[in-house]
Design a protein around this motif. Structure first.
Motif, PDB file in Angstrom:
ATOM      1  N   MET A  66      41.300  49.246  45.768  1.00  0.00           N
ATOM      2  CA  MET A  66      40.851  48.348  44.710  1.00  0.00           C
ATOM      3  C   MET A  66      39.405  48.623  44.309  1.00  0.00           C
ATOM      4  SD  MET A  66      42.163  45.931  42.905  1.00  0.00           S
ATOM      5  CE  MET A  66      41.652  44.596  41.840  1.00  0.00           C
ATOM      6  N   GLN A  67      38.614  49.165  45.226  1.00  0.00           N
ATOM      7  CA  GLN A  67      37.204  49.440  44.932  1.00  0.00           C
ATOM      8  C   GLN A  67      37.037  50.366  43.725  1.00  0.00           C
ATOM      9  OE1 GLN A  67      34.951  47.589  46.505  1.00  0.00           O
ATOM     10  NE2 GLN A  67      36.663  46.759  47.639  1.00  0.00           N
ATOM     11  N   THR A  68      37.886  51.365  43.623  1.00  0.00           N
ATOM     12  CA  THR A  68      37.823  52.308  42.503  1.00  0.00           C
ATOM     13  C   THR A  68      38.109  51.587  41.187  1.00  0.00           C
ATOM     14  OG1 THR A  68      38.578  54.087  43.937  1.00  0.00           O
ATOM     15  CG2 THR A  68      38.790  54.458  41.580  1.00  0.00           C
ATOM     16  N   ILE A  69      39.118  50.750  41.181  1.00  0.00           N
ATOM     17  CA  ILE A  69      39.470  50.007  39.971  1.00  0.00           C
ATOM     18  C   ILE A  69      38.349  49.034  39.607  1.00  0.00           C
ATOM     19  CG2 ILE A  69      41.161  48.481  38.896  1.00  0.00           C
ATOM     20  CD1 ILE A  69      43.261  49.657  40.841  1.00  0.00           C
ATOM     21  N   PHE A  70      37.774  48.351  40.601  1.00  0.00           N
ATOM     22  CA  PHE A  70      36.656  47.439  40.358  1.00  0.00           C
ATOM     23  C   PHE A  70      35.543  48.131  39.574  1.00  0.00           C
ATOM     24  CE2 PHE A  70      37.149  44.494  44.292  1.00  0.00           C
ATOM     25  CZ  PHE A  70      37.763  43.518  43.528  1.00  0.00           C
ATOM     26  N   GLU A  71      35.135  49.277  40.059  1.00  0.00           N
ATOM     27  CA  GLU A  71      34.004  49.974  39.439  1.00  0.00           C
ATOM     28  C   GLU A  71      34.297  50.331  37.986  1.00  0.00           C
ATOM     29  OE1 GLU A  71      30.959  50.039  40.711  1.00  0.00           O
ATOM     30  OE2 GLU A  71      31.911  48.883  42.299  1.00  0.00           O
ATOM     31  N   ASP A  72      35.487  50.804  37.708  1.00  0.00           N
ATOM     32  CA  ASP A  72      35.831  51.131  36.319  1.00  0.00           C
ATOM     33  C   ASP A  72      35.938  49.883  35.456  1.00  0.00           C
ATOM     34  OD1 ASP A  72      35.776  53.886  36.145  1.00  0.00           O
ATOM     35  OD2 ASP A  72      37.847  54.127  36.791  1.00  0.00           O
ATOM     36  N   MET A  73      36.449  48.817  36.007  1.00  0.00           N
ATOM     37  CA  MET A  73      36.558  47.576  35.229  1.00  0.00           C
ATOM     38  C   MET A  73      35.183  46.994  34.906  1.00  0.00           C
ATOM     39  SD  MET A  73      39.863  45.501  36.654  1.00  0.00           S
ATOM     40  CE  MET A  73      39.563  44.123  35.539  1.00  0.00           C
ATOM     41  N   LYS A  74      34.257  47.092  35.836  1.00  0.00           N
ATOM     42  CA  LYS A  74      32.917  46.554  35.599  1.00  0.00           C
ATOM     43  C   LYS A  74      32.276  47.181  34.362  1.00  0.00           C
ATOM     44  CE  LYS A  74      31.724  45.601  40.426  1.00  0.00           C
ATOM     45  NZ  LYS A  74      30.845  46.008  41.550  1.00  0.00           N
ATOM     46  N   SER A  75      32.489  48.459  34.174  1.00  0.00           N
ATOM     47  CA  SER A  75      31.848  49.159  33.060  1.00  0.00           C
ATOM     48  C   SER A  75      32.734  49.268  31.818  1.00  0.00           C
ATOM     49  CB  SER A  75      31.420  50.561  33.508  1.00  0.00           C
ATOM     50  OG  SER A  75      32.551  51.323  33.898  1.00  0.00           O
ATOM     51  N   ALA A  76      33.916  48.725  31.861  1.00  0.00           N
ATOM     52  CA  ALA A  76      34.837  48.820  30.722  1.00  0.00           C
ATOM     53  C   ALA A  76      34.452  47.843  29.613  1.00  0.00           C
ATOM     54  CB  ALA A  76      36.268  48.543  31.175  1.00  0.00           C
ATOM     55  N   ASP A  77      34.795  48.228  28.396  1.00  0.00           N
ATOM     56  CA  ASP A  77      34.632  47.345  27.243  1.00  0.00           C
ATOM     57  C   ASP A  77      35.917  46.565  26.981  1.00  0.00           C
ATOM     58  OD1 ASP A  77      31.940  48.246  26.245  1.00  0.00           O
ATOM     59  OD2 ASP A  77      33.019  50.156  26.267  1.00  0.00           O
ATOM     60  N   ALA A  78      37.031  47.168  27.371  1.00  0.00           N
ATOM     61  CA  ALA A  78      38.335  46.537  27.168  1.00  0.00           C
ATOM     62  C   ALA A  78      39.259  46.916  28.316  1.00  0.00           C
ATOM     63  CB  ALA A  78      38.943  46.978  25.836  1.00  0.00           C
ATOM     64  N   VAL A  79      40.183  45.999  28.618  1.00  0.00           N
ATOM     65  CA  VAL A  79      41.146  46.207  29.703  1.00  0.00           C
ATOM     66  C   VAL A  79      42.535  45.904  29.159  1.00  0.00           C
ATOM     67  CG1 VAL A  79      41.872  45.458  32.006  1.00  0.00           C
ATOM     68  CG2 VAL A  79      39.429  45.553  31.447  1.00  0.00           C
ATOM     69  N   ILE A  80      43.459  46.800  29.446  1.00  0.00           N
ATOM     70  CA  ILE A  80      44.865  46.609  29.101  1.00  0.00           C
ATOM     71  C   ILE A  80      45.601  46.364  30.408  1.00  0.00           C
ATOM     72  CG2 ILE A  80      46.854  47.546  27.858  1.00  0.00           C
ATOM     73  CD1 ILE A  80      44.088  47.611  26.291  1.00  0.00           C
ATOM     74  N   LEU A  81      46.193  45.186  30.554  1.00  0.00           N
ATOM     75  CA  LEU A  81      46.969  44.870  31.753  1.00  0.00           C
ATOM     76  C   LEU A  81      48.434  44.802  31.364  1.00  0.00           C
ATOM     77  CD1 LEU A  81      44.861  42.033  33.418  1.00  0.00           C
ATOM     78  CD2 LEU A  81      44.866  44.460  33.966  1.00  0.00           C
ATOM     79  N   GLY A  82      49.269  45.550  32.060  1.00  0.00           N
ATOM     80  CA  GLY A  82      50.691  45.560  31.746  1.00  0.00           C
ATOM     81  C   GLY A  82      51.537  45.234  32.958  1.00  0.00           C
ATOM     82  N   SER A  83      52.536  44.378  32.726  1.00  0.00           N
ATOM     83  CA  SER A  83      53.447  44.019  33.809  1.00  0.00           C
ATOM     84  C   SER A  83      54.805  43.642  33.254  1.00  0.00           C
ATOM     85  CB  SER A  83      52.897  42.831  34.599  1.00  0.00           C
ATOM     86  OG  SER A  83      53.802  42.463  35.630  1.00  0.00           O
ATOM     87  N   PRO A  84      55.841  44.016  33.980  1.00  0.00           N
ATOM     88  CA  PRO A  84      57.143  43.435  33.658  1.00  0.00           C
ATOM     89  C   PRO A  84      57.150  41.984  34.129  1.00  0.00           C
ATOM     90  CG  PRO A  84      57.307  44.867  35.587  1.00  0.00           C
ATOM     91  CD  PRO A  84      55.905  44.969  35.091  1.00  0.00           C
ATOM     92  N   ILE A  85      58.010  41.196  33.538  1.00  0.00           N
ATOM     93  CA  ILE A  85      58.202  39.822  33.986  1.00  0.00           C
ATOM     94  C   ILE A  85      59.384  39.835  34.952  1.00  0.00           C
ATOM     95  CG2 ILE A  85      58.795  37.463  33.313  1.00  0.00           C
ATOM     96  CD1 ILE A  85      56.064  38.230  32.279  1.00  0.00           C
ATOM     97  N   TYR A  86      59.099  39.474  36.191  1.00  0.00           N
ATOM     98  CA  TYR A  86      60.122  39.374  37.221  1.00  0.00           C
ATOM     99  C   TYR A  86      60.196  37.916  37.674  1.00  0.00           C
ATOM    100  CZ  TYR A  86      59.793  44.492  37.931  1.00  0.00           C
ATOM    101  OH  TYR A  86      59.807  45.855  37.783  1.00  0.00           O
TER     102      TYR A  86
END
Length: 183
Positions: A66-86
């Motif tokens: 998760m640390q890798t994702i955290f760092e990229d999210m901190k500096s992102a301007d936009a985030v796309i989150l995708g999930s199926p509905i289960y």
């Protein structure tokens, strides 16, 4: 240059959710954004341990992927989150990820790392978009506290087959256009 991060919470790398998130990212890239995508199913991410380390620090005490994702999210301007509905909710992979976003709020529950645009991508077998509407509204509120401000949702219905989204030209065009607009 704008930075857009895509996060896929589906166990199928090449499935419907992945196809739509990738299309949004292609649109963002066509508008000049730097893009990156993560497939949560391929990461080792532990569940939140409720240690409250993040209340006093701007990170999580757990040292996992998760640390890798955290760092990229901190500096992102936009985030796309995708999930199926289960079973009326996001996938388990996405839920664990969401629980680990607590460091994105401070002790007063305000965003620590600024405001980022959020596009949520949902795929579902259910035939109507109105299904799960209240749940999706709830998620928007939860993400807002973390600085992920709702920009748009993309919902794909009748996703019984892994290629349903890819074969829906109108949906793919909508996803690409959304990526261009997010910049």
């Amino acid at each position: 240059m704008a930075k857009v991060i895509g996060i896929v919470g589906s166990p199928r790398r090449g499935g419907n959710t992945s196809a739509i998130v990738n299309q949004v990212l292609k649109g963002a890239e066509a508008s000049g954004a730097e893009i990156k995508i993560y497939y949560l199913n391929e990461f080792e991410i532990k569940g939140c341990q409720s240690c409250m380390y993040c209340r006093k620090n701007d990170s999580c005490s757990l040292k996992d992927d998760m640390q890798t994702i955290f760092e990229d999210m901190k500096s992102a301007d936009a985030v796309i989150l995708g999930s199926p509905i289960y079973i009326h909710q996001v996938s388990g992979q996405m839920k664990i990820f969401m629980d680990r976003l607590y460091p994105f709020t401070n002790e007063k529950h305000t965003p620590r790392f600024g405001i980022k645009k959020l596009v949520m991508v949902y795929t579902q077998a259910a035939p109507f978009e109105l299904f799960f509407r209240n749940y999706i509204r709830y998620l928007r509120k939860a993400f807002a506290a973390m600085g992920l401000k709702h920009f748009a949702d993309i919902r794909a219905t009748k996703c019984f087959e892994p290629n349903a989204a890819k074969n829906n030209q109108r949906l793919m065009c909508k996803a690409f256009a959304m990526g261009k607009k997010i910049i």
